[in-house]
Every structure is written in C-alpha cells, then in structure tokens.
Design a protein around this motif. Structure first.
Motif, short mmCIF file in Angstrom:
data_model
loop_
_atom_site.label_atom_id
_atom_site.label_comp_id
_atom_site.label_asym_id
_atom_site.label_seq_id
_atom_site.Cartn_x
_atom_site.Cartn_y
_atom_site.Cartn_z
N GLU A 176 7.35 9.56 6.06
CA GLU A 176 8.21 9.57 7.24
C GLU A 176 7.47 10.18 8.43
N ARG A 177 6.72 11.25 8.18
CA ARG A 177 5.95 11.87 9.26
C ARG A 177 4.88 10.92 9.79
N LEU A 178 4.30 10.16 8.89
CA LEU A 178 3.28 9.19 9.28
C LEU A 178 3.89 8.12 10.19
N HIS A 179 5.06 7.61 9.82
CA HIS A 179 5.75 6.63 10.64
C HIS A 179 6.10 7.21 12.01
N GLN A 180 6.53 8.46 12.02
CA GLN A 180 6.89 9.10 13.28
C GLN A 180 5.67 9.28 14.18
N ARG A 181 4.53 9.63 13.59
CA ARG A 181 3.30 9.81 14.37
C ARG A 181 2.87 8.49 15.01
N VAL A 182 2.96 7.41 14.24
CA VAL A 182 2.59 6.09 14.77
C VAL A 182 3.55 5.68 15.88
N ALA A 183 4.86 5.90 15.66
CA ALA A 183 5.85 5.54 16.69
C ALA A 183 5.61 6.31 17.97
N ALA A 184 5.27 7.59 17.85
CA ALA A 184 5.00 8.40 19.03
C ALA A 184 3.76 7.90 19.77
N ASP A 185 2.76 7.47 19.03
CA ASP A 185 1.54 6.94 19.64
C ASP A 185 1.85 5.67 20.43
N ILE A 186 2.67 4.79 19.88
CA ILE A 186 3.05 3.57 20.59
C ILE A 186 3.87 3.91 21.83
N ASP A 187 4.82 4.83 21.70
CA ASP A 187 5.65 5.22 22.85
C ASP A 187 4.79 5.82 23.96
N ASN A 188 3.86 6.69 23.59
CA ASN A 188 2.97 7.29 24.58
C ASN A 188 2.07 6.25 25.23
N GLY A 189 1.60 5.31 24.42
CA GLY A 189 0.76 4.24 24.95
C GLY A 189 1.52 3.38 25.94
N LEU A 190 2.77 3.07 25.62
CA LEU A 190 3.58 2.25 26.52
C LEU A 190 3.86 2.99 27.82
N ALA A 191 4.15 4.28 27.72
CA ALA A 191 4.39 5.07 28.93
C ALA A 191 3.16 5.07 29.82
N PHE A 192 1.98 5.20 29.21
CA PHE A 192 0.73 5.16 29.97
C PHE A 192 0.56 3.82 30.67
N LEU A 252 0.84 -1.21 0.00
CA LEU A 252 0.00 0.00 0.00
C LEU A 252 0.87 1.25 0.00
N GLN A 253 1.96 1.23 0.75
CA GLN A 253 2.87 2.38 0.73
C GLN A 253 3.40 2.64 -0.68
N ALA A 254 3.84 1.58 -1.34
CA ALA A 254 4.39 1.73 -2.68
C ALA A 254 3.35 2.28 -3.65
N ARG A 255 2.12 1.79 -3.52
CA ARG A 255 1.05 2.25 -4.41
C ARG A 255 0.77 3.74 -4.21
N LEU A 256 0.71 4.17 -2.94
CA LEU A 256 0.39 5.57 -2.66
C LEU A 256 1.54 6.49 -3.04
N LEU A 257 2.76 6.01 -2.91
CA LEU A 257 3.91 6.80 -3.35
C LEU A 257 3.92 6.94 -4.87
N ALA A 258 3.64 5.84 -5.56
CA ALA A 258 3.63 5.85 -7.03
C ALA A 258 2.54 6.75 -7.59
N GLN A 259 1.41 6.81 -6.87
CA GLN A 259 0.28 7.62 -7.32
C GLN A 259 0.40 9.08 -6.90
N GLY A 260 1.43 9.39 -6.14
CA GLY A 260 1.61 10.77 -5.69
C GLY A 260 0.72 11.16 -4.53
N VAL A 261 0.04 10.20 -3.95
CA VAL A 261 -0.81 10.49 -2.78
C VAL A 261 0.06 10.75 -1.56
N LEU A 262 1.21 10.07 -1.52
CA LEU A 262 2.18 10.22 -0.45
C LEU A 262 3.51 10.70 -1.04
N SER A 263 4.23 11.49 -0.26
CA SER A 263 5.62 11.79 -0.59
C SER A 263 6.49 11.08 0.43
N ALA A 264 7.78 10.99 0.15
CA ALA A 264 8.68 10.35 1.10
C ALA A 264 8.66 11.07 2.44
#
Length: 320
Positions: free
Chosen positions: A286-302, A270-282
């Motif tokens: 990266e920001r999307l991955h960072q947001r998810v990682a932060a959510d997991i880190d915050n969840g673990l801290a909780f 799905l990532q490759a498809r969205l990048l190829a279609q221009g829906v996502l940029s690199a």
C-alpha cells in the motif's frame, strides 16, 4: 517459480512497473479530459520495458517506438518532465516539441522515439555501427513491435547487423496487435523469432508478462552482445490491454481474449509472487502504491505549472 533475482531488484522492478502503469493511465485520462493530445499506451507490457531496461548498463543506448513511455520511465525519466513534454510545455525533455511520440533523452541514453513503424530498426543499424567504430563497450537496444517486424526494415536491419557484427540487442514486444489489426491477420508465422533466426543470430523467446523471466533473459542476451559484439534477438510475448491510440473503445478486440490476458496482468502477477514469498506485506505494498501515486500527482502539478515554449523558439533545436 523459485526466484533467482534478489529482492531489492524485484521491488525496484515492481515500483517501476507501477509508475509506468499509473503514468500511462494518467496520460489517457488527461486526453479524455481534453488536457493533453492523444497518445499510444503500452498498458499490460510493463514487464518487458522494466525487465529489459533493468538488465542494461548505464552507457547502453536505447531506440524505441511510439509506445515509449515505459522504456523512458524504466530508464529513470522524470514523470514531471514526461508529462510536460506530452502537454507541450517548455520543461519537457524536448522542450515541448516532441509530444508523446518522439521523446528523446540524451542524458538517459534514449537516442530516439519514432512513431514511424520500423524506423527505429533502420536507425539502430547506424547506432550499432557507431558503437563498433568507436570500439565502445556499450550496446544498442532496439525496441519494436510485431507490426514493425512485418516491415522490410526489419530484415534489412537484422541482415546488416549480422553481416557487420554490430552490438545490437533487438527486443520485439510481440503484443499481438498491429494498430487495429490482430497479429494473426498480418503474419503467416507464429513467432517473429523464426524470421530473425534466418539472418543468422542467436534468438530467444520469453514470457513478456513475467518480469523476472524477462529480466533474466535480457541480462543473458545483453551479456552475450557485450562480449561477442554481435547482434541478438529477444522476443517477448505480451499483450496490449488498451487500444491502439487514445481514445479507443477496443470494439475490434475479442472480449474473451482480452479478458484472458487481463488475467495475466504482469503487475498483479509480480505483486502476488512477492506477497506470497513474504518479500512484500499488504502494508508495504500500500505504501508503494501511495508513493507512486504521489510521484504522478507531483509530476502533473509540475507539468501544469510549466510554461509553454516562447514563440521565438519555434525553430530552435529542430535541427541538430
């Protein structure tokens, strides 16, 4: 593949899939570090959970199995409360009493998670009957694996659902593995859908590693169940990339087969498809991955900061 799904939905699906993957990898890592009990992951199956749940209405009810984290998170479950439950903390969805294998979340419409193989199939009949008797517009959605399809409860549930005209969407996540046994060692048939069609009810099969295809198939299936108030069977062909139960070195898995399915990773696709279609940029990816990682880190801290249940709560909420 030309996309028929709007970009906002596709991006939301990708973020949900990333969150599920990150959550399950974190749960497995916690187990390896001795900070959490063992758990059953569904790494590699994220497209099925997200594609189906994305197609549901807010009042639809979900019954699922021991690989339930994806279904719960796709439905909007909080990562902190999920991790707290796995770690036995009082702030978890079931106040730390269910672990990872029996989480229910009434506020999300997740009626139950059962580690008993095929149990959700038996209970889905009752939930579907209740919806029919209440003349509700909602439908019941039952997730199960190919292993559960080899249980007698599979045929009993589908038979009664067809006979009583119950609004149930059956979703078989055919991940090729039944605990430590390959599907080919336990099933004479290639497709679970062949068994379902005999009951009878409408049946469809979809590539479970294609999130957009799953979403389209599930939306069509849910719409038919909603309008006809009769059952429907959807089989999603996918693959479990981690072992049956953490920790598991997968020594029993054919290395070439596993490598082949890793090459069909639903998130990478799905990532490759969205990048190829221009829906996502690199950069946006990266920001999307960072947001998810932060959510997991915050969840673990909780979860880590949450208290364990008090001893006097041992028997509370055990029985409704």
């Amino acid at each position: 593949m030309e996309s028929n799904t709007d970009n906002t939905t596709l991006l939301a699906m990708l973020e949900s899939m990333l969150r599920i993957r990150a959550y399950e990898e974190k749960a497995a890592a916690l187990q390896a570090q001795g900070q959490a009990p063992g758990t059953c992951t569904a790494v590699g199956q994220e497209a099925v959970a997200v594609g189906v749940v994305q197609a549901l209405a807010a009042d639809d009810l979900i019954l699922t199995n021991h690989r339930s984290a994806g279904h719960l998170l796709a439905r909007g479950a909080d990562t902190g409360r999920m991790l707290a439950e796995v770690m036995g903390k009082s702030t978890g969805y079931c106040k730390g009493k269910s672990g990872s294998l029996h989480i229910s979340a009434k506020e999300l419409g997740v009626v139950l998670t059962s580690t008993i193989v095929g149990a959700e199939l038996s209970l889905a009949t009752g939930v579907g009957l209740a919806l029919a008797m209440e003349r509700s517009a909602a439908i019941a959605v039952c997730f199960f694996g190919d292993g559960a399809a080899c249980e007698g409860a599979f045929h009993e549930s589908l038979n009664l659902a067809a006979l009583w005209r119950l609004p149930i969407l059956y979703v078989c996540e055919n991940n090729q593995w039944q605990a430590f046994v390959h599907r080919r060692e336990a099933m004479a048939a290639e497709s679970v859908g062949d068994w379902a069609a005999a009951h009878p009810m409408p049946c469809a099969s979809v590539d479970g590693n294609d999130a957009e295809a799953v979403y389209a198939a599930a939306a069509a299936a849910a719409a038919q169940v909603r309008s006809s108030r009769q059952p429907y069977f959807l089989e999603a062909r996918t693959y479990r990339l981690r072992g049956h139960y953490e920790p598991d070195d997968q020594h029993y898995v054919d290395a070439k087969e596993l490598a082949g399915w890793r090459g069909r990773d639903p998130i990478a696709a799905l990532q490759a498809r969205l990048l190829a279609q221009g829906v996502l940029s690199a950069e946006s990816l990266e920001r999307l991955h960072q947001r998810v990682a932060a959510d997991i880190d915050n969840g673990l801290a909780f979860a880590l900061a949450s208290p364990y249940p008090a001893a006097e709560e041992l028997a509370t909420d055990v029985y409704a």
